[in-house]
Design an enzyme around this catalytic site. Structure first.
Site, PDB file in Angstrom:
ATOM      1  N   SER A 127       0.699  -1.250   0.213  1.00  0.00           N
ATOM      2  CA  SER A 127       0.052   0.325   0.180  1.00  0.00           C
ATOM      3  C   SER A 127       0.960   1.586   0.235  1.00  0.00           C
ATOM      4  O   SER A 127       2.072   1.127   0.399  1.00  0.00           O
ATOM      5  CB  SER A 127      -0.426   0.396   1.589  1.00  0.00           C
ATOM      6  OG  SER A 127      -1.595   1.659   1.330  1.00  0.00           O
ATOM      7  N   TYR A 152      -2.309  -0.621   9.933  1.00  0.00           N
ATOM      8  CA  TYR A 152      -2.164  -1.485   8.611  1.00  0.00           C
ATOM      9  C   TYR A 152      -1.154  -0.753   7.673  1.00  0.00           C
ATOM     10  O   TYR A 152      -0.817  -1.627   7.442  1.00  0.00           O
ATOM     11  CB  TYR A 152      -3.681   0.019   8.241  1.00  0.00           C
ATOM     12  CG  TYR A 152      -4.084  -0.281   6.468  1.00  0.00           C
ATOM     13  CD1 TYR A 152      -4.286  -1.547   6.529  1.00  0.00           C
ATOM     14  CD2 TYR A 152      -3.578   0.381   5.548  1.00  0.00           C
ATOM     15  CE1 TYR A 152      -4.304  -2.047   4.739  1.00  0.00           C
ATOM     16  CE2 TYR A 152      -3.578   0.420   4.282  1.00  0.00           C
ATOM     17  CZ  TYR A 152      -3.974  -1.411   3.925  1.00  0.00           C
ATOM     18  OH  TYR A 152      -4.300  -1.011   2.167  1.00  0.00           O
TER      19      TYR A 152
END
Length: 335
Positions: A127, A152
């Site tokens: 990501s 995350y």
């Protein structure tokens, strides 16, 4: 050759399944169908390819070690695309253990399956969030990314490190793709384009964080899928010129690679909202708010390595992509 795609009822996963099936691949899809967002949307995505003769669907959680072991043994995939993950920056602030179970434990189970079943290539979703506190733009895979701002992001950085270990120890070719703000038809309800469309059509006020001073490298779903397939078809190789005294963070002496995958363009948030207002034919009611915890003001992908190695050229302009998303949204939800 059989390909295992995890997260196959997800936004990117389902679109990737469709493309691979269209070209004649055999696809095994895995998804746990959790309720992080509306499961009905996941079922609707899945319905597009569930009945295809070359598609098999398995409802399974990646954290189920025995289940993942049995899946690899039964279906014997030769390539794997790991897209299943607990997503969302803000959700990770309140629910950190969900990210440990799915993104750390689940990914470890995938790595073990690849290790024991002679997988020719593992491609996995990282990501743009891994860039965290970085300020240098555009974000480059050659930059250090040791300061994540959410769990995350930390879990995705951990995936990159875990993959490197397996590439080094077991010769498993692995490629990590750092996705940048993917949008388009069949997208995720927890992401801004979905929230904006829903609120505008209901004549509700949209919340604009950081007082609108966000910039994002929005990337249309078709461009993302094209990039994933190009990478999948070309297993990672070692970099023979890698220098331990001047280490390149994106390559290794092992068959391990990292790439940004994005539109390679910087779009002001207010410009994106303007494109959506134009596509909907409605002016949005707006509330400007401070930046949310864990968020970053800007994301912008340097995709030079992906262009050089795979001739990757995203082609969808913001106006075109937003119109396609809005057309789908209105049709799907009956507006």
């Amino acid at each position: 050759m059989t390909t295992l795609i995890t997260g196959s009822a997800g936004f990117i996963g389902s679109a990737l399944c469709l493309r691979l099936l269209e070209r004649g691949d055999i696809v095994i899809g895995l998804d746990n169908h959790n309720d992080y967002y509306d499961p009905a949307l996941k079922e609707a995505r899945l319905a597009r390819h569930l009945s295809h003769p070359n598609y098999t669907h398995v409802r399974l959680d990646l954290a189920n070690r025995v289940g993942v072991e049995q899946l690899f043994a039964k279906y014997k995939p030769k390539k794997v695309v790991n897209l299943a993950a607990q997503a969302g920056v803000r959700y990770s602030i309140a629910n950190p253990l969900a990210y440990i179970d799915s993104n750390i434990l689940g990914f470890a189970n995938i790595l073990e399956g690849c290790r024991h079943h002679s997988i020719k290539h593992l491609v996995y979703a990282s990501s743009s969030s891994v860039y965290g506190a970085n300020k240098t733009m555009p974000f480059s895979v050659n930059h250090n990314v040791d300061h994540p701002l959410s769990l995350y992001a930390a879990s995705k950085k951990s995936n990159e490190l875990m993959a490197h270990t397996y590439s080094h120890l077991y010769g498993l070719p692995t490629t990590g793709l750092r996705f940048f703000t993917v949008y388009g038809p069949w997208g995720r309800p927890d992401m801004a384009p979905f929230k904006f469309a829903k609120s505008i059509l209901k004549n509700e006020t949209i919340k604009i964080f950081n007082y609108g001073n966000h910039r994002r490298d929005f990337t249309f779903i078709d461009d993302i899928v094209e990039g994933v397939i190009r990478v999948l078809d070309k297993p990672a190789k070692n970099n023979p010129d890698w220098d331990a005294y001047y280490p390149d963070p994106a390559t290794s002496t092992a068959p391990w690679r990292l790439y940004n995958i994005g539109g390679h363009s910087l779009t002001e948030l207010m410009e994106f909202i303007g494109a959506m207002e134009s596509a909907l034919g409605i002016e949005a009611k707006k509330e400007f708010l401070p930046m949310q915890p864990g968020d970053v003001p800007d994301t912008y992908a340097d995709v030079e390595n992906l262009v050089t190695d795979f001739n990757y050229q995203p082609t969808t302009k913001i106006e075109t992509g937003v119109h396609k998303f809005v057309d789908w949204y209105k049709d799907f939800y009956g507006y």
